[in-house]
Write a protein that holds these residues in place. Structure first.
Motif, PDB file in Angstrom:
ATOM      1  N   LEU A 197       0.927  -1.344  -0.116  1.00  0.00           N
ATOM      2  CA  LEU A 197       0.393   0.178  -0.549  1.00  0.00           C
ATOM      3  C   LEU A 197       0.939   0.988   0.107  1.00  0.00           C
ATOM      4  CD1 LEU A 197      -2.877  -1.071   2.078  1.00  0.00           C
ATOM      5  CD2 LEU A 197      -3.716  -0.525   0.268  1.00  0.00           C
ATOM      6  N   THR A 198       1.918   1.506   0.812  1.00  0.00           N
ATOM      7  CA  THR A 198       2.997   2.250   0.693  1.00  0.00           C
ATOM      8  C   THR A 198       3.595   2.269  -0.623  1.00  0.00           C
ATOM      9  OG1 THR A 198       3.284   1.576   3.748  1.00  0.00           O
ATOM     10  CG2 THR A 198       4.950   3.417   1.925  1.00  0.00           C
ATOM     11  N   ARG A 199       3.890   1.377  -1.153  1.00  0.00           N
ATOM     12  CA  ARG A 199       4.238   1.297  -2.521  1.00  0.00           C
ATOM     13  C   ARG A 199       3.211   2.256  -3.565  1.00  0.00           C
ATOM     14  NH1 ARG A 199       7.036  -3.561  -1.597  1.00  0.00           N
ATOM     15  NH2 ARG A 199       5.376  -4.648  -2.717  1.00  0.00           N
ATOM     16  N   ILE A 200       1.975   2.146  -3.761  1.00  0.00           N
ATOM     17  CA  ILE A 200       0.952   2.049  -4.220  1.00  0.00           C
ATOM     18  C   ILE A 200       1.111   3.568  -3.980  1.00  0.00           C
ATOM     19  CG2 ILE A 200      -1.637   3.007  -5.114  1.00  0.00           C
ATOM     20  CD1 ILE A 200      -1.242  -1.163  -4.346  1.00  0.00           C
ATOM     21  N   SER A 201       0.726   4.024  -2.968  1.00  0.00           N
ATOM     22  CA  SER A 201       0.959   5.618  -2.649  1.00  0.00           C
ATOM     23  C   SER A 201       2.106   6.489  -3.545  1.00  0.00           C
ATOM     24  CB  SER A 201       0.365   5.751  -1.419  1.00  0.00           C
ATOM     25  OG  SER A 201       1.463   7.044  -0.831  1.00  0.00           O
ATOM     26  N   ALA A 202       2.764   5.513  -3.145  1.00  0.00           N
ATOM     27  CA  ALA A 202       4.050   6.417  -3.772  1.00  0.00           C
ATOM     28  C   ALA A 202       4.365   6.360  -5.119  1.00  0.00           C
ATOM     29  CB  ALA A 202       5.406   5.886  -3.701  1.00  0.00           C
ATOM     30  N   ASN A 203       3.767   5.527  -6.168  1.00  0.00           N
ATOM     31  CA  ASN A 203       3.947   5.422  -7.079  1.00  0.00           C
ATOM     32  C   ASN A 203       2.502   6.212  -7.719  1.00  0.00           C
ATOM     33  OD1 ASN A 203       6.270   3.591  -8.284  1.00  0.00           O
ATOM     34  ND2 ASN A 203       4.744   1.858  -7.040  1.00  0.00           N
ATOM     35  N   LEU A 204       1.585   6.177  -7.178  1.00  0.00           N
ATOM     36  CA  LEU A 204       0.520   6.881  -7.462  1.00  0.00           C
ATOM     37  C   LEU A 204       0.900   8.215  -7.745  1.00  0.00           C
ATOM     38  CD1 LEU A 204      -2.439   5.773  -6.087  1.00  0.00           C
ATOM     39  CD2 LEU A 204      -2.111   5.358  -8.173  1.00  0.00           C
ATOM     40  N   GLU A 205       1.096   8.706  -6.580  1.00  0.00           N
ATOM     41  CA  GLU A 205       2.410  10.664  -6.724  1.00  0.00           C
ATOM     42  C   GLU A 205       2.793  10.372  -7.371  1.00  0.00           C
ATOM     43  OE1 GLU A 205       4.326  12.103  -2.908  1.00  0.00           O
ATOM     44  OE2 GLU A 205       2.536  11.051  -1.871  1.00  0.00           O
ATOM     45  N   ARG A 206       3.788   9.847  -7.813  1.00  0.00           N
ATOM     46  CA  ARG A 206       5.022  10.082  -8.987  1.00  0.00           C
ATOM     47  C   ARG A 206       3.610   9.937 -10.507  1.00  0.00           C
ATOM     48  NH1 ARG A 206       9.156   6.563 -11.154  1.00  0.00           N
ATOM     49  NH2 ARG A 206       8.054   4.228 -10.589  1.00  0.00           N
ATOM     50  N   ALA A 207       3.109   9.202 -10.681  1.00  0.00           N
ATOM     51  CA  ALA A 207       2.043   8.905 -11.262  1.00  0.00           C
ATOM     52  C   ALA A 207       1.660  10.200 -12.122  1.00  0.00           C
ATOM     53  CB  ALA A 207       0.825   7.448 -11.789  1.00  0.00           C
ATOM     54  N   ALA A 208       0.956  10.625 -11.096  1.00  0.00           N
ATOM     55  CA  ALA A 208       0.065  12.289 -10.907  1.00  0.00           C
ATOM     56  C   ALA A 208       1.193  13.172 -11.111  1.00  0.00           C
ATOM     57  CB  ALA A 208      -0.838  12.874  -9.743  1.00  0.00           C
ATOM     58  N   THR A 209       2.301  13.600 -10.990  1.00  0.00           N
ATOM     59  CA  THR A 209       2.960  14.525 -11.240  1.00  0.00           C
ATOM     60  C   THR A 209       4.218  14.501 -12.780  1.00  0.00           C
ATOM     61  OG1 THR A 209       4.823  13.673  -9.995  1.00  0.00           O
ATOM     62  CG2 THR A 209       3.256  15.472  -9.039  1.00  0.00           C
ATOM     63  N   THR A 210       4.323  12.957 -13.093  1.00  0.00           N
ATOM     64  CA  THR A 210       5.367  12.793 -14.569  1.00  0.00           C
ATOM     65  C   THR A 210       4.933  13.062 -15.612  1.00  0.00           C
ATOM     66  OG1 THR A 210       6.154  11.260 -13.298  1.00  0.00           O
ATOM     67  CG2 THR A 210       7.356  12.953 -12.618  1.00  0.00           C
ATOM     68  N   SER A 211       5.888  12.564 -16.682  1.00  0.00           N
ATOM     69  CA  SER A 211       5.848  12.134 -17.702  1.00  0.00           C
ATOM     70  C   SER A 211       4.577  10.773 -17.771  1.00  0.00           C
ATOM     71  CB  SER A 211       7.050  12.394 -18.635  1.00  0.00           C
ATOM     72  OG  SER A 211       8.153  11.002 -18.173  1.00  0.00           O
ATOM     73  N   ALA A 212       4.526  10.839 -19.344  1.00  0.00           N
ATOM     74  CA  ALA A 212       3.727   9.572 -20.101  1.00  0.00           C
ATOM     75  C   ALA A 212       4.609   8.708 -19.533  1.00  0.00           C
ATOM     76  CB  ALA A 212       3.246   9.610 -21.439  1.00  0.00           C
ATOM     77  N   ASP A 213       5.615   8.418 -19.558  1.00  0.00           N
ATOM     78  CA  ASP A 213       6.741   7.467 -19.792  1.00  0.00           C
ATOM     79  C   ASP A 213       6.531   6.648 -18.294  1.00  0.00           C
ATOM     80  OD1 ASP A 213       7.530   5.264 -21.533  1.00  0.00           O
ATOM     81  OD2 ASP A 213      10.134   6.575 -20.550  1.00  0.00           O
ATOM     82  N   ILE A 214       7.006   7.843 -16.857  1.00  0.00           N
ATOM     83  CA  ILE A 214       7.172   7.110 -15.871  1.00  0.00           C
ATOM     84  C   ILE A 214       5.799   6.900 -15.226  1.00  0.00           C
ATOM     85  CG2 ILE A 214       7.376   7.968 -14.000  1.00  0.00           C
ATOM     86  CD1 ILE A 214       9.927   9.655 -14.970  1.00  0.00           C
ATOM     87  N   GLN A 215       4.486   7.459 -15.824  1.00  0.00           N
ATOM     88  CA  GLN A 215       3.748   7.577 -15.045  1.00  0.00           C
ATOM     89  C   GLN A 215       2.959   5.469 -15.731  1.00  0.00           C
ATOM     90  OE1 GLN A 215       0.292   9.589 -16.921  1.00  0.00           O
ATOM     91  NE2 GLN A 215       0.327  11.470 -15.708  1.00  0.00           N
ATOM     92  N   GLN A 216       3.318   5.247 -16.793  1.00  0.00           N
ATOM     93  CA  GLN A 216       2.998   3.980 -17.597  1.00  0.00           C
ATOM     94  C   GLN A 216       3.867   3.499 -16.304  1.00  0.00           C
ATOM     95  OE1 GLN A 216       1.373   2.845 -19.676  1.00  0.00           O
ATOM     96  NE2 GLN A 216       1.627   0.253 -19.875  1.00  0.00           N
ATOM     97  N   GLN A 217       5.051   3.705 -16.237  1.00  0.00           N
ATOM     98  CA  GLN A 217       5.967   3.271 -14.736  1.00  0.00           C
ATOM     99  C   GLN A 217       5.149   2.744 -14.592  1.00  0.00           C
ATOM    100  OE1 GLN A 217      10.553   3.496 -14.288  1.00  0.00           O
ATOM    101  NE2 GLN A 217      10.490   3.539 -16.686  1.00  0.00           N
ATOM    102  N   ALA A 218       4.977   3.641 -13.414  1.00  0.00           N
ATOM    103  CA  ALA A 218       4.300   3.352 -11.587  1.00  0.00           C
ATOM    104  C   ALA A 218       2.998   2.755 -11.664  1.00  0.00           C
ATOM    105  CB  ALA A 218       3.551   5.239 -11.711  1.00  0.00           C
ATOM    106  N   LEU A 219       2.599   2.697 -12.643  1.00  0.00           N
ATOM    107  CA  LEU A 219       1.016   2.293 -12.862  1.00  0.00           C
ATOM    108  C   LEU A 219       1.452   0.446 -12.900  1.00  0.00           C
ATOM    109  CD1 LEU A 219      -1.172   4.613 -15.783  1.00  0.00           C
ATOM    110  CD2 LEU A 219      -1.289   4.019 -12.321  1.00  0.00           C
ATOM    111  N   GLU A 220       2.528   0.468 -13.722  1.00  0.00           N
ATOM    112  CA  GLU A 220       2.557  -1.359 -13.814  1.00  0.00           C
ATOM    113  C   GLU A 220       2.691  -1.693 -12.537  1.00  0.00           C
ATOM    114  OE1 GLU A 220       5.102  -1.989 -17.014  1.00  0.00           O
ATOM    115  OE2 GLU A 220       3.645  -1.606 -18.256  1.00  0.00           O
ATOM    116  N   ALA A 221       3.367  -0.565 -11.898  1.00  0.00           N
ATOM    117  CA  ALA A 221       3.549  -1.192 -10.730  1.00  0.00           C
ATOM    118  C   ALA A 221       2.720  -1.034  -9.867  1.00  0.00           C
ATOM    119  CB  ALA A 221       4.301  -0.261 -10.014  1.00  0.00           C
TER     120      ALA A 221
END
Lengths: 232, 445
Positions: free
Chosen positions: B239-263
């Protein structure tokens, strides 16, 4: 999806789950009707022309399996996926026995449900056609009678299970096949094998059919499963 | 409580007193009758030896000497006329012979009627003899006896009350001890136990039974706490990782978003798996799955599992070998057993090492399946821990996995009346799953 819009009936009393499923299916090009109880569900099922029905096992008014029996008794052959919170592989057997085409235990990932809904329709379409003895995807061909597989005209040697795995992927060409679906169809076990068991089998199969060919056919669909397709 | 014990003691005392009364009365009666019969025998002897005159002599003698004190005696001729005795005449209602009647009669020289116990006997020449003894005395004795018994009863009541009260106090004290422990446990402190004396009295038996129950409850509560804690712990990291990844997805480029969402999707899948396994263990432990028993070959099942896991093993530089077993027909839940064996193999792959061997042996009333590896094994003192739900060994915490595999395998074995044992494979771990062949299984063969 196909040129004709397909309709799916979701019979689910929990509004959160119903919404989640309906939204997901909607995003994948389906038109979704939601019924909140068994009676309503049965009414819709006998009335509308649905491509598939997603049916919760526990419903107010009329139990899911009773709804299913009633649908089948009325001669409606729409494919049905039963959802259940009872979460055990045994429930699956009961569901399949009462006439459902597939079964999914809650909690489930949406990708798993989507893959199964699409596989069901595929199966329905195949059943309507005369039994195919040859399957193909681009230059990959499978002769079911001769049990022979060729890629670009060159014979590929497969173990019996690898053959069945490839057959499953070919039958669902262009659609996602999940890891649990593979374990069910190829080995007849209904549990989650945990570690990357299926991935390793797939990577062996991939080596045999894709290595040395220009276009890879066996694709990994992140977070969902695998797909055999001639378009990347 | 004291009243109940009193009533109880009365229920016991009353029949005893009644018995004493009855016995005393009977003895007294016997003695009276003996006396009359002795007199009768003497007189009949006199009559036999000396005829009527001798009898009359004997009667007069008896009356004269007062030997028949308190008694009556009368002899009449065949016509009913008095010959001798201390009665005025033959009582009209008396027939001859009569064995014991009680009659009120007037003795000569007495003003009142007295109660007598009387016998009559016919004599050789038609004369009739009557003998009796006063039993007025008996009535007095009965009264005295009753009085004594009543006194005993009156004494028993206070004694019973006191005794009852003492028993009550003792019982109360011991019941209160049990109540106190129960109260502490209700308040959440499960460590208390009753003092279970070595004695074998009822309270010691009760105390031991309660202690055993408390032991089990404490174990269950501890298990539940462990499950909840571990589940929370195991869900927190994804859950902690999900929360961090969602934050990442909200702020950066499409590529990183994709990575974050996959994680994120990977973590969600991991959590779903964890929850499914937990649910499955619960339902298996609750015994669901018995209705789906079927007949199948365990050797086939082992071959399947072997085939499923061989590529994984090879990828890790390990090997799985199957000690090619004879067909072992078994009646059970194929899906669950398959899953259990898969979990054991999965564990051997993760924590074990070297070559993994699978096998089955048929022992008639039970079947053994084993999965053995050549890895580091589990220290013997930790093996029991490894089988408990969520009690993943500390070294294993860092490895990917929910720590539920062995617990689920054990639940499956227990569903089939068996268990799992972790043994030393010298080196490595040898997990042996025993499945019983019950009556169900035999009937299906």
């Amino acid at each position: 999806m196909g040129p004709v819009t397909k309709k799916i009936l979701v019979v689910e009393d929990d509004s959160t789950t119903a919404e989640y499923v309906a939204k997901g299916l909607g995003q994948n090009g389906y038109v979704v009707d939601v019924a909140a109880d068994g009676r309503d569900g049965l009414f819709h099922a006998t009335d509308g022309n649905y491509a598939a029905i997603v049916l919760d096992r526990m419903l107010p008014g009329m139990d899911g399996l009773s709804v299913l029996s009633a649908i089948r008794a009325a001669g409606i052959e729409t494919p049905v996926i039963v959802l259940s919170a009872l979460g055990s592989t045994d429930e699956r057997v009961k569901g399949l026995k009462s006439g459902s085409d597939d079964y999914l235990a809650k909690p489930f990932a949406f990708s798993e449900l989507l893959a199964r809904v699409e596989a069901l329709q595929r199966r329905g379409a195949l059943a309507a056609q005369p039994l195919a003895t040859k399957l193909a995807c681009a230059d990959l061909t499978m002769d079911l009678l001769a049990r022979r597989v060729e890629r670009g005209g060159k014979r590929v040697d497969l173990q019996p299970r690898e053959f069945r795995l490839l057959e499953l992927l070919l039958r669902n060409k262009g659609q996602v096949v999940t890891r649990t679906m593979m374990l069910e169809e190829v080995w007849d076990y209904h549990f989650d094998p945990g570690t990357n068991v299926i991935d390793v089998h797939i990577s062996r199969l991939r080596k045999k059919i894709d290595d040395g060919s220009g276009i890879p056919l066996l694709h990994t669909v992140r977070g969902a499963g695998y797909m055999l397709s001639d378009t990347a | 409580m004291a009243l109940i014990s009193l009533a109880f003691s009365l229920v016991i005392i009353l029949p005893v007193l009644l018995f004493v009364y009855h016995q005393t009365d009977r003895l007294y009666e016997e003695r009276i009758r003996d006396r009359v019969q002795d007199g009768e025998r003497d007189m009949l002897f006199a009559y036999a030896s000396g005829g009527l005159p001798a009898l009359v002599d004997s009667i007069d003698d008896v009356i004269g000497t007062g030997a028949m004190r308190g008694g009556v005696v009368l002899v009449v001729d065949p016509n009913g006329h008095k010959i001798a005795g201390n009665l005025a005449g033959w009582p009209p209602i008396l027939r001859t012979p009569t064995d014991w009647v009680e009659l009120r009669l007037y003795r000569e020289g007495q003003t009142g009627a007295e109660l007598f116990a009387i016998r009559t006997v016919g004599l050789r020449n038609g004369e009739r003899l009557l003998l009796g003894t006063a039993i007025e005395e008996r009535e007095h004795m009965r009264a005295a006896l009753l009085e004594a018994l009543l006194a005993a009863l009156l004494l028993a009541i206070p004694l019973g009350l006191v005794g009852g009260w003492i028993v009550l106090k003792v019982t109360e004290r011991r019941a209160r001890a049990i109540g106190n422990v129960a109260g502490r446990i209700a308040a959440g402190d499960f460590s208390h136990r009753l003092a279970a004396e070595k004695e074998t009295d009822e309270f010691a038996i009760l105390a031991r039974a309660i202690n055993a129950m408390l032991e089990r409850i404490e174990e269950l509560v501890e298990q539940l706490r462990l499950v909840t804690d571990s589940l929370a712990h195991d869900l927190r990291s994804p859950l902690t990782r999900i929360s961090a990844n969602l934050e990442r997805a909200a702020t950066t480029s499409a590529d990183i978003q994709q990575q974050a969402l996959e994680a994120v999707s990977l973590d969600v899948e991991r959590m779903l798996r964890l929850i499914s396994a937990t649910l499955e263990i619960s339902s298996t432990e609750a015994g669901t799955g018995r209705q789906h028993f079927e007949q199948f070959d365990l050797a086939d099942l082992l071959r399947d599992i072997c085939e499923i896991y061989t590529p994984v093993a090879e990828e890790r530089g390990m090997a799985i070998t199957l000690d090619e077993p004879e067909p072992v027909t078994y009646f059970g839940n194929r899906q669950s057993i398959g899953r259990a064996v898969a979990n054991l193999v999965d564990n051997a792959l993760k924590y074990g090492g070297g070559s993994i061997s699978l096998g089955a042996a048929d022992h008639g009333d039970r079947v053994e399946l084993w999965v053995a590896d050549r890895g580091a094994g589990i220290p013997s003192e930790q093996r029991e821990h490894a089988l408990v739900r969520y009690r993943r060994l500390e070294e294993a915490r860092t490895t990917e996995g929910s720590g539920l595999g062995l617990a689920l395998a054990r639940a499956v074995a227990r569903l089939h009346g068996g268990d799992i044992e972790l043994l030393d494979n010298q080196p490595g771990l040898r997990a042996v799953m025993t499945l019983r062949r019950g009556p169900d299984n035999l009937s299906s063969l």
